[in-house]
Design a protein around this motif. Structure first.
Motif, mmCIF file in Angstrom:
data_model
loop_
_atom_site.group_PDB
_atom_site.id
_atom_site.type_symbol
_atom_site.label_atom_id
_atom_site.label_comp_id
_atom_site.label_asym_id
_atom_site.label_seq_id
_atom_site.Cartn_x
_atom_site.Cartn_y
_atom_site.Cartn_z
ATOM 1 N N VAL A 289 34.071 40.624 67.926
ATOM 2 C CA VAL A 289 33.620 41.666 67.007
ATOM 3 C C VAL A 289 34.823 42.352 66.369
ATOM 4 C CG1 VAL A 289 32.420 43.872 66.798
ATOM 5 C CG2 VAL A 289 31.459 42.071 68.240
ATOM 6 N N ARG A 290 35.780 42.730 67.199
ATOM 7 C CA ARG A 290 36.957 43.431 66.670
ATOM 8 C C ARG A 290 37.746 42.534 65.717
ATOM 9 N NH1 ARG A 290 37.020 45.251 72.087
ATOM 10 N NH2 ARG A 290 38.573 43.675 72.648
ATOM 11 N N LYS A 291 37.843 41.248 66.060
ATOM 12 C CA LYS A 291 38.563 40.317 65.199
ATOM 13 C C LYS A 291 37.871 40.169 63.853
ATOM 14 C CE LYS A 291 40.161 35.526 64.943
ATOM 15 N NZ LYS A 291 40.205 34.212 65.644
ATOM 16 N N ASP A 292 36.539 40.045 63.892
ATOM 17 C CA ASP A 292 35.786 39.905 62.644
ATOM 18 C C ASP A 292 35.976 41.122 61.753
ATOM 19 O OD1 ASP A 292 34.784 37.429 63.409
ATOM 20 O OD2 ASP A 292 32.901 38.243 64.179
ATOM 21 N N LEU A 293 35.804 42.298 62.313
ATOM 22 C CA LEU A 293 35.888 43.518 61.512
ATOM 23 C C LEU A 293 37.299 43.765 61.001
ATOM 24 C CD1 LEU A 293 33.549 45.924 63.534
ATOM 25 C CD2 LEU A 293 33.019 44.609 61.463
ATOM 26 N N SER A 294 38.310 43.412 61.818
ATOM 27 C CA SER A 294 39.696 43.646 61.401
ATOM 28 C C SER A 294 40.098 42.744 60.238
ATOM 29 C CB SER A 294 40.652 43.427 62.583
ATOM 30 O OG SER A 294 40.652 42.061 62.990
ATOM 31 N N SER A 295 39.307 41.687 59.993
ATOM 32 C CA SER A 295 39.591 40.815 58.847
ATOM 33 C C SER A 295 39.389 41.550 57.526
ATOM 34 C CB SER A 295 38.674 39.580 58.876
ATOM 35 O OG SER A 295 38.888 38.803 60.035
ATOM 36 N N PHE A 296 38.660 42.656 57.578
ATOM 37 C CA PHE A 296 38.319 43.380 56.349
ATOM 38 C C PHE A 296 38.920 44.783 56.300
ATOM 39 C CE2 PHE A 296 34.976 40.360 57.350
ATOM 40 C CZ PHE A 296 34.850 39.659 56.165
ATOM 41 N N GLY A 297 39.523 45.228 57.389
ATOM 42 C CA GLY A 297 40.116 46.556 57.388
ATOM 43 C C GLY A 297 39.995 47.222 58.749
ATOM 44 N N SER A 298 40.332 48.500 58.799
ATOM 45 C CA SER A 298 40.235 49.283 60.029
ATOM 46 C C SER A 298 39.119 50.305 59.863
ATOM 47 C CB SER A 298 41.572 49.989 60.304
ATOM 48 O OG SER A 298 41.490 50.779 61.463
ATOM 49 N N PHE A 299 38.089 50.191 60.714
ATOM 50 C CA PHE A 299 36.899 51.020 60.526
ATOM 51 C C PHE A 299 36.600 51.963 61.695
ATOM 52 C CE2 PHE A 299 36.025 46.853 58.430
ATOM 53 C CZ PHE A 299 36.189 47.286 57.137
ATOM 54 N N GLY A 300 37.314 51.823 62.801
ATOM 55 C CA GLY A 300 36.997 52.646 63.968
ATOM 56 C C GLY A 300 38.243 53.200 64.631
ATOM 57 N N ARG A 301 38.019 53.878 65.761
ATOM 58 C CA ARG A 301 39.120 54.435 66.537
ATOM 59 C C ARG A 301 39.029 53.929 67.966
ATOM 60 N NH1 ARG A 301 39.579 60.879 64.919
ATOM 61 N NH2 ARG A 301 40.053 60.569 62.688
ATOM 62 N N ARG A 302 40.194 53.569 68.500
ATOM 63 C CA ARG A 302 40.248 53.065 69.863
ATOM 64 C C ARG A 302 39.678 54.100 70.831
ATOM 65 N NH1 ARG A 302 43.194 49.046 72.236
ATOM 66 N NH2 ARG A 302 44.389 48.769 70.299
ATOM 67 N N GLY A 303 38.759 53.681 71.663
ATOM 68 C CA GLY A 303 38.165 54.564 72.662
ATOM 69 C C GLY A 303 36.956 55.328 72.165
ATOM 70 N N LEU A 304 36.781 55.388 70.850
ATOM 71 C CA LEU A 304 35.655 56.128 70.277
ATOM 72 C C LEU A 304 34.607 55.211 69.659
ATOM 73 C CD1 LEU A 304 37.521 59.104 68.546
ATOM 74 C CD2 LEU A 304 36.292 59.117 70.735
ATOM 75 N N GLY A 305 35.044 54.080 69.120
ATOM 76 C CA GLY A 305 34.102 53.163 68.485
ATOM 77 C C GLY A 305 34.087 53.322 66.976
ATOM 78 N N TYR A 306 32.968 52.953 66.389
ATOM 79 C CA TYR A 306 32.828 52.957 64.936
ATOM 80 C C TYR A 306 31.740 53.946 64.506
ATOM 81 C CZ TYR A 306 35.077 48.392 65.586
ATOM 82 O OH TYR A 306 35.924 47.373 65.952
ATOM 83 N N PRO A 307 32.016 54.789 63.516
ATOM 84 C CA PRO A 307 30.940 55.633 62.963
ATOM 85 C C PRO A 307 29.917 54.717 62.280
ATOM 86 C CG PRO A 307 33.114 56.413 62.292
ATOM 87 C CD PRO A 307 33.312 55.057 62.871
ATOM 88 N N ILE A 308 28.672 54.785 62.693
ATOM 89 C CA ILE A 308 27.663 53.840 62.234
ATOM 90 C C ILE A 308 27.458 53.907 60.733
ATOM 91 C CG2 ILE A 308 25.199 53.279 62.339
ATOM 92 C CD1 ILE A 308 25.287 53.992 65.314
ATOM 93 N N ASP A 309 27.281 55.097 60.186
ATOM 94 C CA ASP A 309 27.020 55.223 58.746
ATOM 95 C C ASP A 309 28.173 54.665 57.923
ATOM 96 O OD1 ASP A 309 24.570 56.328 59.225
ATOM 97 O OD2 ASP A 309 25.208 58.404 58.902
ATOM 98 N N HIS A 310 29.391 54.987 58.340
ATOM 99 C CA HIS A 310 30.563 54.507 57.609
ATOM 100 C C HIS A 310 30.670 52.993 57.676
ATOM 101 C CE1 HIS A 310 34.595 54.261 56.001
ATOM 102 N NE2 HIS A 310 35.012 53.653 57.094
ATOM 103 N N LEU A 311 30.481 52.425 58.877
ATOM 104 C CA LEU A 311 30.605 50.980 59.039
ATOM 105 C C LEU A 311 29.505 50.243 58.278
ATOM 106 C CD1 LEU A 311 32.174 48.688 60.283
ATOM 107 C CD2 LEU A 311 30.788 48.896 62.365
ATOM 108 N N ARG A 312 28.305 50.804 58.275
ATOM 109 C CA ARG A 312 27.216 50.186 57.499
ATOM 110 C C ARG A 312 27.563 50.162 56.012
ATOM 111 N NH1 ARG A 312 21.689 53.066 58.384
ATOM 112 N NH2 ARG A 312 20.994 51.412 56.979
#
Length: 213
Positions: free
Chosen positions: A46-69
């Motif tokens: 999952v992290r590898k896939d998402l990192s192919s397009f940019g940085s969307f989350g914070r280590r230890g916190l995860g991804y804000p759902i609305d922003h990632l959507r």
């Protein structure tokens, strides 16, 4: 972006659907592990896939759902509307025309064609079936769907290319030839059944294969 693999893009579509599910559950953040668990893959993938397009989350916190959507929606091109022409008003074509989910995701089926005189002129879900001969002289669709018998698929494909359609979804069980500037995807349901048939024909762990007498 041209280096992004097909499987990565398909997983991105799956993540988008999972994010819709967890948003409805009232969550505001999602971890890579949660996305992985719901998709049956590893969190590293999952992290590898998402990192192919940019940085969307914070280590230890995860991804804000609305922003990632929103980000995935933009990456998949769902932040705009796409016009679609369906060729073939038989069983598959009629089913596609009746499905309202495409419009909800931004795909507007605005034209339908068929070669059968008995179908031309019919109105299917608010769309009048036009003769296939009108395709090549038309322009303005982003995508075309081929839902015709095999024998007609390449001719229809050529007509859509002549109409400057840049993306084609093919339901006919055969390989089609398109120029490099056209994106082609084929959905061969027979091959999917054959793949399932192969899987079910193999010995399964923990179960003995039934012997024939």
């Amino acid at each position: 972006m041209s280096r992004i693999s097909g499987p990565t893009v398909r997983r991105l579509s799956h993540y988008y659907r999972v994010l819709q599910e967890v948003a409805l559950e009232g969550r505001r953040m999602v971890s890579s592990q949660m996305l992985a668990d719901r998709e049956g893959i590893t969190s590293a993938q999952v992290r590898k896939d998402l990192s192919s397009f940019g940085s969307f989350g914070r280590r230890g916190l995860g991804y804000p759902i609305d922003h990632l959507r929103t980000e995935i929606r933009t990456i998949l091109g769902l932040d705009r509307r796409w016009t679609v022409a369906v060729v073939g008003a038989g069983h598959i074509g009629s089913a596609l025309l009746a499905y309202t989910g495409f419009e909800q995701q931004g795909f507007d089926i605005v034209a339908v064609f068929d070669s059968e005189d008995s179908r031309v002129g019919q109105v299917i879900d608010g769309r009048t079936v036009r003769p296939v001969s009108e395709i090549a002289g038309s322009e303005g669709w982003d995508m075309g769907v081929i839902a015709t018998p095999v024998r007609a698929a390449q001719d229809v494909d050529d007509a859509l290319v002549a109409a400057v359609v840049r993306g084609i979804l093919n339901f006919a069980p055969r390989k089609l030839k398109v120029p490099e500037w056209v994106a082609l995807r084929t959905v061969d349901m027979t091959m999917e059944f054959e793949s399932l048939s192969f899987a079910l024909s193999q010995p399964r762990p923990g179960k003995r294969r039934r012997e024939r007498t």
